[in-house]
Design a protein around this motif. Structure first.
Motif, PDB file in Angstrom:
ATOM      1  N   LEU A   1       0.533  -1.237  -0.084  1.00 20.13           N
ATOM      2  CA  LEU A   1       0.090   0.250   0.067  1.00 20.13           C
ATOM      3  C   LEU A   1       0.894   1.244   0.006  1.00 20.13           C
ATOM      4  N   VAL A   2       1.961   1.238   0.897  1.00 21.94           N
ATOM      5  CA  VAL A   2       2.647   2.409   0.886  1.00 21.94           C
ATOM      6  C   VAL A   2       4.447   1.970   0.751  1.00 21.94           C
ATOM      7  N   PRO A   3       4.685   1.678  -0.643  1.00 19.08           N
ATOM      8  CA  PRO A   3       5.875   1.042  -0.832  1.00 19.08           C
ATOM      9  C   PRO A   3       7.147   1.876  -0.225  1.00 19.08           C
ATOM     10  N   HIS A   4       6.960   3.264  -0.072  1.00 19.86           N
ATOM     11  CA  HIS A   4       8.267   4.043   0.267  1.00 19.86           C
ATOM     12  C   HIS A   4       8.215   4.310   1.918  1.00 19.86           C
ATOM     13  N   ALA A   5       7.373   3.882   2.505  1.00 21.65           N
ATOM     14  CA  ALA A   5       7.327   4.196   4.008  1.00 21.65           C
ATOM     15  C   ALA A   5       8.464   3.672   4.943  1.00 21.65           C
ATOM     16  N   ALA A   6       9.315   4.797   5.151  1.00 21.17           N
ATOM     17  CA  ALA A   6      10.455   4.510   5.787  1.00 21.17           C
ATOM     18  C   ALA A   6      10.391   3.645   7.034  1.00 21.17           C
ATOM     19  N   LEU A   7       9.445   4.008   7.966  1.00 17.57           N
ATOM     20  CA  LEU A   7       9.161   3.215   9.016  1.00 17.57           C
ATOM     21  C   LEU A   7       8.790   1.929   9.018  1.00 17.57           C
ATOM     22  N   GLU A   8       8.090   1.546   8.144  1.00 24.90           N
ATOM     23  CA  GLU A   8       7.397   0.304   7.562  1.00 24.90           C
ATOM     24  C   GLU A   8       8.918  -0.605   7.301  1.00 24.90           C
ATOM     25  N   ARG A   9       9.723  -0.050   6.398  1.00 22.57           N
ATOM     26  CA  ARG A   9      10.516  -0.680   6.140  1.00 22.57           C
ATOM     27  C   ARG A   9      11.511  -1.254   7.237  1.00 22.57           C
TER      28      ARG A   9
ATOM     29  N   TYR B   1      15.801   1.609   4.780  1.00 15.36           N
ATOM     30  CA  TYR B   1      15.335   2.834   5.925  1.00 15.36           C
ATOM     31  C   TYR B   1      16.430   3.691   6.219  1.00 15.36           C
ATOM     32  N   VAL B   2      17.566   3.373   6.112  1.00 16.35           N
ATOM     33  CA  VAL B   2      18.650   4.394   6.349  1.00 16.35           C
ATOM     34  C   VAL B   2      18.729   5.492   5.237  1.00 16.35           C
ATOM     35  N   GLU B   3      18.611   4.712   3.940  1.00 11.73           N
ATOM     36  CA  GLU B   3      18.424   5.577   2.736  1.00 11.73           C
ATOM     37  C   GLU B   3      17.234   6.439   3.008  1.00 11.73           C
ATOM     38  N   LEU B   4      16.052   5.910   2.961  1.00  6.36           N
ATOM     39  CA  LEU B   4      14.627   6.750   2.998  1.00  6.36           C
ATOM     40  C   LEU B   4      14.762   7.865   4.069  1.00  6.36           C
ATOM     41  N   ALA B   5      15.495   7.387   5.347  1.00 13.68           N
ATOM     42  CA  ALA B   5      15.234   8.536   6.460  1.00 13.68           C
ATOM     43  C   ALA B   5      16.646   8.739   7.025  1.00 13.68           C
ATOM     44  N   PRO B   6      17.652   9.545   6.417  1.00 17.07           N
ATOM     45  CA  PRO B   6      19.062   9.544   6.760  1.00 17.07           C
ATOM     46  C   PRO B   6      19.067  10.359   8.069  1.00 17.07           C
ATOM     47  N   GLU B   7      18.133  11.143   8.173  1.00 19.84           N
ATOM     48  CA  GLU B   7      18.162  11.978   9.552  1.00 19.84           C
ATOM     49  C   GLU B   7      17.171  11.575  10.612  1.00 19.84           C
TER      50      GLU B   7
ATOM     51  N   GLU C   1      16.026   9.601  14.166  1.00 21.19           N
ATOM     52  CA  GLU C   1      16.679   9.968  15.369  1.00 21.19           C
ATOM     53  C   GLU C   1      17.315   8.417  15.694  1.00 21.19           C
ATOM     54  N   ASP C   2      16.903   7.507  15.087  1.00 27.21           N
ATOM     55  CA  ASP C   2      17.385   5.968  15.346  1.00 27.21           C
ATOM     56  C   ASP C   2      18.490   5.586  14.403  1.00 27.21           C
ATOM     57  N   VAL C   3      18.768   6.441  13.631  1.00 32.89           N
ATOM     58  CA  VAL C   3      19.653   5.912  12.214  1.00 32.89           C
ATOM     59  C   VAL C   3      20.930   5.212  12.805  1.00 32.89           C
ATOM     60  N   THR C   4      21.560   5.840  13.796  1.00 28.58           N
ATOM     61  CA  THR C   4      22.835   5.463  14.300  1.00 28.58           C
ATOM     62  C   THR C   4      22.513   4.050  14.969  1.00 28.58           C
ATOM     63  N   GLU C   5      21.685   3.837  15.792  1.00 32.68           N
ATOM     64  CA  GLU C   5      21.293   2.445  16.138  1.00 32.68           C
ATOM     65  C   GLU C   5      21.087   1.550  15.228  1.00 32.68           C
ATOM     66  N   VAL C   6      20.289   2.064  14.037  1.00 36.27           N
ATOM     67  CA  VAL C   6      19.750   1.019  13.060  1.00 36.27           C
ATOM     68  C   VAL C   6      21.346   0.679  12.300  1.00 36.27           C
ATOM     69  N   LYS C   7      22.173   1.412  12.259  1.00 37.15           N
ATOM     70  CA  LYS C   7      23.236   1.197  11.469  1.00 37.15           C
ATOM     71  C   LYS C   7      24.320   0.309  12.105  1.00 37.15           C
ATOM     72  N   ARG C   8      24.294   0.283  13.462  1.00 43.83           N
ATOM     73  CA  ARG C   8      24.835  -0.709  14.309  1.00 43.83           C
ATOM     74  C   ARG C   8      24.283  -1.928  13.949  1.00 43.83           C
ATOM     75  N   GLN C   9      22.915  -2.071  13.884  1.00 40.70           N
ATOM     76  CA  GLN C   9      22.415  -3.448  13.533  1.00 40.70           C
ATOM     77  C   GLN C   9      22.650  -3.922  12.229  1.00 40.70           C
ATOM     78  N   ILE C  10      22.883  -3.059  11.375  1.00 38.37           N
ATOM     79  CA  ILE C  10      23.264  -3.471  10.098  1.00 38.37           C
ATOM     80  C   ILE C  10      24.623  -4.106   9.974  1.00 38.37           C
ATOM     81  N   SER C  11      25.568  -3.178  10.767  1.00 36.37           N
ATOM     82  CA  SER C  11      27.069  -3.860  11.014  1.00 36.37           C
ATOM     83  C   SER C  11      26.937  -5.282  11.458  1.00 36.37           C
TER      84      SER C  11
END
Length: 297
Positions: A238-246, A269-275, A277-287
């Motif tokens: 329904l909402v293909p570009h929804a960052a939070l849903e990704r 998610y990081v690409e869709l919402a680079p700013e 608040e939780d991007v740093t934590e998500v990047k840790r998860q990615i690593s």
């Protein structure tokens, strides 16, 4: 290619039908059919036509109460009732005669989010009871809009002297705009000011996303990540570009140990919402996921 297991075929048919239904003009999406196709994946043998027929029957009873001639009738045309009288009649059939009610004790039971269960059990949450109300209105040629207030869902009907809101979860209680504002303020407990846009009607896709999001949260709370994933997939249809849903789907994949898929969603998610608040934590998860994948290989 291996054949699909037979038990998955009904769910796949339901998903294909859902995709086709939401692919056209958004205003033309049949909300009741879409809701039943959502339920169809949980209930593979569900008879969608049967439950659409139940909605037709409820609307017919309202029509009889108002003494409105059915569409296409050759009888003498009946006078058009006042809109407030239509709302009163809908309330009478749904809540006085059929005893539809809000799920006060077992609110987070998934059954309250499936339209077929709501029609069978006469119990639902605000959005599914609102869907019932909207669909009865549609069958009476009355425009009733869904209003997605924070933490609650009601419907709106435009009357000649202004809009009237109805709370189907509370037995069809009629509300003014001020009543809606007070309801939201009580729920927010003064933590935010009222946003007038909360009184805007939701679109059909927004309606379905909110319904699916309720289900996703229920399944995630229960730890049923397989069902949560199926719901998240449909939200993203329904909402293909929804960052939070990704992000949420990435977390669900991680719980299911789908590491490559989790990596793909969290990177998106990081690409869709680079700013965010939780991007740093998500990047840790990615690593961490990358390290896990490297160890597995």
């Amino acid at each position: 290619m291996a054949a699909m297991p037979e038990e998955y075929l009904p769910q796949q048919r339901a998903r294909t039908a859902f995709v086709a239904l939401i692919a056209g003009n958004e205003a033309d999406i049949d909300l009741a059919q879409a809701a039943l196709l959502i339920a169809n994946e949980e209930y593979p043998e569900l008879d969608v036509a049967r439950y659409l027929g139940q909605l037709d029957s409820l609307a017919e009873r309202v029509r009889e109460m108002l003494r409105i001639s059915p569409p296409g009738s050759i009888s003498e045309p009946s006078s058009k009732p006042e809109l407030i009288d239509v709302l009163v009649a809908i309330n009478s059939v749904l809540f006085d005669q059929e005893h539809f009610r809000g799920a006060q004790k077992d609110y987070y039971n998934p059954c309250n989010s499936f339209l077929n269960d709501v029609l069978e059990r006469h119990t639902g949450i605000p959005i599914t009871l609102s869907l019932l109300y909207i669909e009865i209105g549609k069958r009476l040629d009355v425009q009733i809009d869904g209003i997605g207030l924070p933490f609650h869902f009601v419907v709106r009907c435009r009357l000649p002297d202004g809009a009237t809101y109805v709370d189907p979860f509370e037995g069809g209680r009629l509300l003014s705009e001020e009543d809606c504002r007070e309801l939201v303020q009580r729920m927010l407990r003064g933590k935010a000011s009222f946003n007038p846009r909360w009184l805007d009607p939701v679109s059909n896709k927004q309606f379905l996303v909110r319904m699916l999001t309720n289900l996703k949260h229920i399944y995630m709370y229960k730890g049923d990540y397989a069902r949560a994933l199926s719901i998240s997939d449909r939200i993203l249809l329904l909402v293909p570009h929804a960052a939070l849903e990704r992000r949420d789907r990435g977390i669900i994949h991680l719980h299911l140990k789908h590491h490559a898929r989790a990596l793909r969603d969290l990177k998106a998610y990081v690409e869709l919402a680079p700013e965010a608040e939780d991007v740093t934590e998500v990047k840790r998860q990615i690593s961490s996921i990358r390290q896990i994948i490297a160890m597995m290989n």
